[in-house]
Design an enzyme around this catalytic site. Structure first.
Site, PDB file in Angstrom:
ATOM      1  N   TYR A  44     -25.042  36.221 -50.750  1.00  0.00           N
ATOM      2  CA  TYR A  44     -25.024  37.362 -49.828  1.00  0.00           C
ATOM      3  C   TYR A  44     -26.046  38.413 -50.252  1.00  0.00           C
ATOM      4  CZ  TYR A  44     -23.185  41.387 -47.298  1.00  0.00           C
ATOM      5  OH  TYR A  44     -23.058  42.485 -46.494  1.00  0.00           O
ATOM      6  N   ASP A  45     -26.022  38.724 -51.548  1.00  0.00           N
ATOM      7  CA  ASP A  45     -26.950  39.742 -52.039  1.00  0.00           C
ATOM      8  C   ASP A  45     -28.393  39.289 -51.879  1.00  0.00           C
ATOM      9  OD1 ASP A  45     -24.850  41.319 -52.622  1.00  0.00           O
ATOM     10  OD2 ASP A  45     -24.783  40.832 -54.764  1.00  0.00           O
ATOM     11  N   SER A  90     -24.235  60.456 -33.644  1.00  0.00           N
ATOM     12  CA  SER A  90     -25.130  60.435 -34.802  1.00  0.00           C
ATOM     13  C   SER A  90     -26.158  61.551 -34.640  1.00  0.00           C
ATOM     14  CB  SER A  90     -25.800  59.076 -34.914  1.00  0.00           C
ATOM     15  OG  SER A  90     -26.434  58.789 -33.704  1.00  0.00           O
ATOM     16  N   LEU A  91     -27.111  61.604 -35.532  1.00  0.00           N
ATOM     17  CA  LEU A  91     -28.098  62.683 -35.527  1.00  0.00           C
ATOM     18  C   LEU A  91     -29.491  62.111 -35.410  1.00  0.00           C
ATOM     19  CD1 LEU A  91     -26.683  64.746 -38.524  1.00  0.00           C
ATOM     20  CD2 LEU A  91     -26.596  65.399 -36.123  1.00  0.00           C
ATOM     21  N   GLU A 122     -26.868  71.942 -44.415  1.00  0.00           N
ATOM     22  CA  GLU A 122     -25.828  71.288 -45.234  1.00  0.00           C
ATOM     23  C   GLU A 122     -26.400  70.006 -45.826  1.00  0.00           C
ATOM     24  OE1 GLU A 122     -22.900  70.318 -42.325  1.00  0.00           O
ATOM     25  OE2 GLU A 122     -22.472  72.405 -41.835  1.00  0.00           O
ATOM     26  N   LYS A 124     -26.915  66.351 -46.551  1.00  0.00           N
ATOM     27  CA  LYS A 124     -26.469  65.178 -45.792  1.00  0.00           C
ATOM     28  C   LYS A 124     -25.977  64.139 -46.777  1.00  0.00           C
ATOM     29  CE  LYS A 124     -27.798  62.058 -42.092  1.00  0.00           C
ATOM     30  NZ  LYS A 124     -27.282  60.810 -42.638  1.00  0.00           N
ATOM     31  N   ASP A 126     -24.467  60.784 -48.137  1.00  0.00           N
ATOM     32  CA  ASP A 126     -24.550  59.396 -47.718  1.00  0.00           C
ATOM     33  C   ASP A 126     -23.206  58.719 -47.942  1.00  0.00           C
ATOM     34  OD1 ASP A 126     -25.878  57.366 -46.594  1.00  0.00           O
ATOM     35  OD2 ASP A 126     -27.082  56.841 -48.344  1.00  0.00           O
ATOM     36  N   GLU A 181     -17.260  63.877 -44.268  1.00  0.00           N
ATOM     37  CA  GLU A 181     -17.842  62.688 -44.877  1.00  0.00           C
ATOM     38  C   GLU A 181     -17.021  62.275 -46.097  1.00  0.00           C
ATOM     39  OE1 GLU A 181     -20.388  61.786 -43.086  1.00  0.00           O
ATOM     40  OE2 GLU A 181     -21.534  60.325 -44.253  1.00  0.00           O
ATOM     41  N   TYR A 233     -17.196  69.088 -42.383  1.00  0.00           N
ATOM     42  CA  TYR A 233     -18.387  69.755 -41.854  1.00  0.00           C
ATOM     43  C   TYR A 233     -18.462  69.886 -40.338  1.00  0.00           C
ATOM     44  CZ  TYR A 233     -19.919  64.856 -41.544  1.00  0.00           C
ATOM     45  OH  TYR A 233     -19.996  63.518 -41.282  1.00  0.00           O
ATOM     46  N   LYS A 321     -34.644  64.113 -43.365  1.00  0.00           N
ATOM     47  CA  LYS A 321     -34.477  63.168 -44.475  1.00  0.00           C
ATOM     48  C   LYS A 321     -35.471  63.453 -45.597  1.00  0.00           C
ATOM     49  CE  LYS A 321     -31.468  60.157 -42.650  1.00  0.00           C
ATOM     50  NZ  LYS A 321     -31.896  58.798 -42.388  1.00  0.00           N
ATOM     51  N   CYS A 415     -45.420  25.635 -66.055  1.00  0.00           N
ATOM     52  CA  CYS A 415     -44.156  26.089 -65.478  1.00  0.00           C
ATOM     53  C   CYS A 415     -43.179  26.362 -66.623  1.00  0.00           C
ATOM     54  CB  CYS A 415     -43.599  25.000 -64.564  1.00  0.00           C
ATOM     55  SG  CYS A 415     -41.886  25.272 -64.085  1.00  0.00           S
ATOM     56  N   CYS A 418     -40.271  23.351 -66.385  1.00  0.00           N
ATOM     57  CA  CYS A 418     -40.516  21.923 -66.613  1.00  0.00           C
ATOM     58  C   CYS A 418     -41.824  21.652 -67.347  1.00  0.00           C
ATOM     59  CB  CYS A 418     -40.491  21.163 -65.287  1.00  0.00           C
ATOM     60  SG  CYS A 418     -41.921  21.499 -64.249  1.00  0.00           S
ATOM     61  N   CYS A 433     -45.740  25.760 -59.562  1.00  0.00           N
ATOM     62  CA  CYS A 433     -45.444  24.666 -60.471  1.00  0.00           C
ATOM     63  C   CYS A 433     -45.778  23.386 -59.725  1.00  0.00           C
ATOM     64  CB  CYS A 433     -43.958  24.709 -60.830  1.00  0.00           C
ATOM     65  SG  CYS A 433     -43.323  23.155 -61.443  1.00  0.00           S
ATOM     66  N   CYS A 439     -39.352  19.106 -61.245  1.00  0.00           N
ATOM     67  CA  CYS A 439     -39.018  20.386 -61.878  1.00  0.00           C
ATOM     68  C   CYS A 439     -37.562  20.718 -61.574  1.00  0.00           C
ATOM     69  CB  CYS A 439     -39.930  21.487 -61.340  1.00  0.00           C
ATOM     70  SG  CYS A 439     -39.470  23.121 -61.965  1.00  0.00           S
TER      71      CYS A 439
HETATM   72  S1  IVH Z   1     -22.728  66.401 -38.399  1.00  0.00           S
HETATM   73  C1  IVH Z   1     -22.745  65.518 -33.936  1.00  0.00           C
HETATM   74  N1  IVH Z   1     -23.020  67.071 -40.912  1.00  0.00           N
HETATM   75  O1  IVH Z   1     -24.711  61.768 -40.971  1.00  0.00           O
HETATM   76  C2  IVH Z   1     -22.909  65.816 -35.392  1.00  0.00           C
HETATM   77  N2  IVH Z   1     -23.138  64.770 -40.351  1.00  0.00           N
HETATM   78  O2  IVH Z   1     -26.726  60.659 -39.173  1.00  0.00           O
HETATM   79  C3  IVH Z   1     -22.346  64.776 -36.253  1.00  0.00           C
HETATM   80  N3  IVH Z   1     -23.459  63.280 -42.270  1.00  0.00           N
HETATM   81  O3  IVH Z   1     -22.494  60.200 -38.749  1.00  0.00           O
HETATM   82  C4  IVH Z   1     -22.529  64.826 -37.671  1.00  0.00           C
HETATM   83  N4  IVH Z   1     -23.502  64.851 -43.812  1.00  0.00           N
HETATM   84  O4  IVH Z   1     -21.772  60.458 -41.198  1.00  0.00           O
HETATM   85  C5  IVH Z   1     -22.989  66.065 -40.029  1.00  0.00           C
HETATM   86  N5  IVH Z   1     -23.218  67.791 -43.087  1.00  0.00           N
HETATM   87  C6  IVH Z   1     -23.188  66.805 -42.223  1.00  0.00           C
HETATM   88  C7  IVH Z   1     -23.330  65.468 -42.614  1.00  0.00           C
HETATM   89  C8  IVH Z   1     -23.309  64.463 -41.635  1.00  0.00           C
HETATM   90  C9  IVH Z   1     -23.561  63.558 -43.579  1.00  0.00           C
HETATM   91  C10 IVH Z   1     -23.514  61.945 -41.690  1.00  0.00           C
HETATM   92  C11 IVH Z   1     -22.413  61.605 -40.722  1.00  0.00           C
HETATM   93  C12 IVH Z   1     -23.097  61.276 -39.424  1.00  0.00           C
HETATM   94  C13 IVH Z   1     -24.458  60.916 -39.895  1.00  0.00           C
HETATM   95  C14 IVH Z   1     -25.476  61.121 -38.793  1.00  0.00           C
END
Ligand code: IVH
Length: 689
Positions: A44-45, A90-91, A122, A124, A126, A181, A233, A321, A415, A418, A433, A439
């Protein structure tokens, strides 16, 4: 570890990424939802590493459903489903101050005003987002994000996390949803992995996966033992207004008893936001948890409401990011790994170092030219880089820290396994090789390939079993696998085996005496004959008998058979040579024939689904096309299995840029989506070679 041959063209890379996405999704489902892994962790890895390596080489081709972006898999059957009252979105991403400025201007244009904004920045985190519902101050439900509309009920697990209050402190609306989060601190992640390893359990690739895996346990007692935390958040639905600014809302969350990230800061204007990004970039490495950027939110909640959403992301927030994380460490020595087709790959053995949230102790050095180009030597201090799940790369050598006695790397002439001569043909980057199947390393890797999923797909004959049987001499060649029935008792008597597991294995093998021509060809493990090429060959030649005869005839350079082979669309002369060279070796031919007499190889199916570089792709056309009318181009793409849409989004795979392509071209560039010009599209569509 098996050899990874990276695709060299975007078309091949994109097809391989599609295959890996589907395959890994299947493995994830088996692992997470059925607790029944289909492959060993090592297999898998290796697939994930392959996926990451291709993504590193072709960043524009990273799929929306890429395994590297997926955390734990979609809603699993083990948990009840919960529909989110307010979708969990999402963002959009920014990477530069210009991107941030664009975000601000977009919001201003939308509001028809040039008033500056106040923001909250704020970190972000992970981790994975979670939605908590409180009724009359009591936690009644917790759901994962899932696909944004529907998540999983993980209430019992969430109750085990100390930093999440079961009861809000002080007055609260009758019903309120709070989002945040869930994550694991870096140190906790390392400790967890150490104890997992000691117990022979799965090792997590990074803190985010560890957090996701820990939360999605069907047994809350296991989650309780995992050191999970949460920063709150955001808000979901609420039966009453709570604040007028986001910053005040965070204050309220704090007083209810949540952890709010202490670095969250109100920023009076754009310049302050840009400065904040720099500051956090510097603080990042010293933080106890992984962050991959900063989320900026427009502070005034009335503006948030007016701005609303576009697609699946708010217009009032953006994730800026950080660039990939780097670390320095010492390269202790350079090892040589031998792959299935004999390629010798130099591997850097490093003093373990944490980078991007994982402990790294090995990095591929690709080939000897790469080592020479970067002048990498054993003893060097090197700079490693890693972004997301991407495998680490050595980006630079710190020459000033090189020990006096560090010698340049000398490629092996033999090699290491072998001792056959290792030769680098003129014009090629890879040293190989020459031992072929003599081998042991090649023979073993070949057996692993032979029994693997896309090939004979023998259940119970994963990498681990093949290595075990190879080491003790139960199997030396593929045909030996089909003679194992006679040794069932011997297998049953082996440590870790029993009558039942031996029986199951033999039965799995028995189910594979019949095999389709394309799988058979793929299983032979001929260089550059992956699943896609094996299918092309099977379709072209139809039957095993015909294929075998034509391959033998194609050994002669310039023969009709060789020309015909090279003319197959997407095969070409280079791959034709590869096949001819394989069939020129009598030992190889003997193996093929031995298998063919044992097995039933079925003819290729005539009707098969569209298999083109465009199949499954989401395509946007923009600008004028010179040689094709738009409707024709669209119909052509659809015939080849693509979906054509109007606007560019994260789901878009390819943007075709005609003349005067405007905002869509920019959007594609912003989102890192692959773009091609008209000639490129014609090539992908197979109109031109
Ligand atoms: S706000 C509509 N604030 O980033 C706004 N998200 O890429 C929704 N995340 O799904 C999210 N830190 O899992 C917000 N301070 C923060 C965050 C944050 C991490 C994550 C979150 C979201 C993802 C979006």
């Amino acid at each position: 570890m098996s050899e990874t041959i990276l695709p060299t063209t975007p078309e091949a890379a994109s097809a391989e990424l599609a295959r890996l996405a589907a395959l890994l999704a299947e493995y994830d489902r088996a692992y997470h939802e059925h607790d029944d892994p289909l492959v060993t962790d090592a297999e898998y890895d290796a697939l994930r590493r392959l996926n990451a390596a291709i993504e590193a080489a072709f960043p524009a081709l990273v799929r929306a459903d890429s395994p590297s972006r997926r955390v734990g898999g979609a809603a699993s059957s083990g948990f009840a489903k919960i529909r989110h009252a307010v979708p969990m979105l999402s963002l959009d991403n920014a990477f530069t101050p210009e991107d941030f400025q664009d975000f601000v201007e977009r919001a201003q244009r939308f509001l028809g005003s040039s008033e500056p904004f106040v923001f909250v920045g704020e970190p972000k985190i992970d981790g994975l987002s979670i939605s908590l519902t409180y009724e009359n101050g009591r936690l009644i439900q917790a759901a994962t994000r899932g696909d944004g509309s529907e998540g999983e009920d993980v209430t019992a697990n969430i109750r085990t996390i100390e930093s999440i209050p079961a009861q809000l402190r002080g007055p609260a609306p009758a019903r309120i949803e709070i989002r945040g989060e869930v994550f694991m601190a870096k140190a906790d992640f390392l400790t967890l992995n150490a104890s997992q390893e000691a117990a022979g359990q799965k090792i997590f690739a990074n803190p985010r996966n560890a957090a996701a895996g820990s939360l999605r346990q069907l047994d809350p007692a296991i989650t309780a033992r995992r050191p999970l935390r949460m920063f709150a958040y955001a808000m979901g639905e609420s039966s009453a207004a709570i604040a007028t600014t986001h910053f005040d809302y965070l204050e309220q969350l704090r007083s209810w008893g949540f952890d709010v990230n202490p670095l969250s800061t109100r920023l009076p204007d754009t310049a302050a936001a840009i400065a904040f990004q720099q500051r956090l970039g510097l603080e990042r490495a010293g933080l106890a948890y992984d962050i991959d950027g900063v989320v900026y939110k427009i502070d005034a909640l009335d503006l948030q409401t007016r701005l609303g959403f576009v697609g699946r992301a708010p217009r009032w927030a953006i994730a800026w990011k950080f660039p990939a994380e780097q670390a320095t460490t010492v390269l202790e020595r350079i090892d040589i790994q031998v792959g299935r087709t004999g390629a010798l790959t130099p591997v850097a053995i490093l003093t373990p170092v944490g980078v991007g949230g994982v402990l790294v102790s090995r990095a591929t050095l690709h080939n000897e030219d790469e080592i020479a180009r970067k002048d990498i030597r054993a003893g060097d201090t090197v700079v490693l880089q890693r972004a997301g799940d991407v495998i680490p790369q050595i980006v630079a050598v710190l020459a000033e820290r090189r020990p006096d006695d560090a010698l340049p790397f000398t490629p092996p002439t033999l090699c290491p396994i072998c001792q056959s001569p290792a030769i680098r043909p003129p014009g090629e980057v890879v040293r190989r090789c020459t031992g072929g199947l003599v081998c042991p390393a090649q023979a073993e890797e070949h057996l692993i390939h032979f029994a693997s999923r896309g090939a004979f797909d023998i259940e119970g004959m994963g990498e681990k079993t093949v290595r075990e049987f190879f080491a003790c001499g139960l199997i030396a060649t593929p045909a030996d696998i089909f003679r194992l029935a006679a040794r069932e008792a011997e297998i049953a008597g082996r440590e870790g085996w029993g009558a039942l597991s031996a029986r199951n294995l033999i039965q799995a093998i028995e189910g594979r005496w019949r095999i389709s021509l394309d799988r058979f060809i793929y299983a032979l493990g001929i260089r550059r004959i992956g699943e896609a090429n094996a299918k092309l060959l099977a379709r072209h030649y139809g039957s095993y008998k015909n294929w075998r005869a034509q391959m033998e005839a194609a050994v002669a350079i310039g023969s009709d058979a060789r020309v015909d082979l090279g003319n197959i669309l997407r095969i070409g002369p280079a791959i034709a040579t590869e096949l001819a060279e394989f069939f020129a070796v009598s030992r190889n031919v003997a193996r093929v024939d031995e298998l063919a007499t044992l097995l039933t190889i079925t003819d290729a199916e005539i009707e098969s689904p569209v298999d083109s570089p465009l199949s499954g792709k989401v395509i946007v056309f923009t600008g004028g096309l010179a040689t094709l009318a738009r409707p024709e181009a669209k119909a052509l793409a659809e015939r080849l299995g693509a979906k054509v849409t109007e606007s560019v989004s994260k789901k878009t795979d390819i943007v075709v840029l005609g003349t005067d392509a405007g905002s869509k071209a920019k959007k594609a560039a912003d989102l890192g989506i692959q773009t091609v010009d008209e000639a490129g599209f014609r090539k992908l569509a197979g109109l031109d070679l």
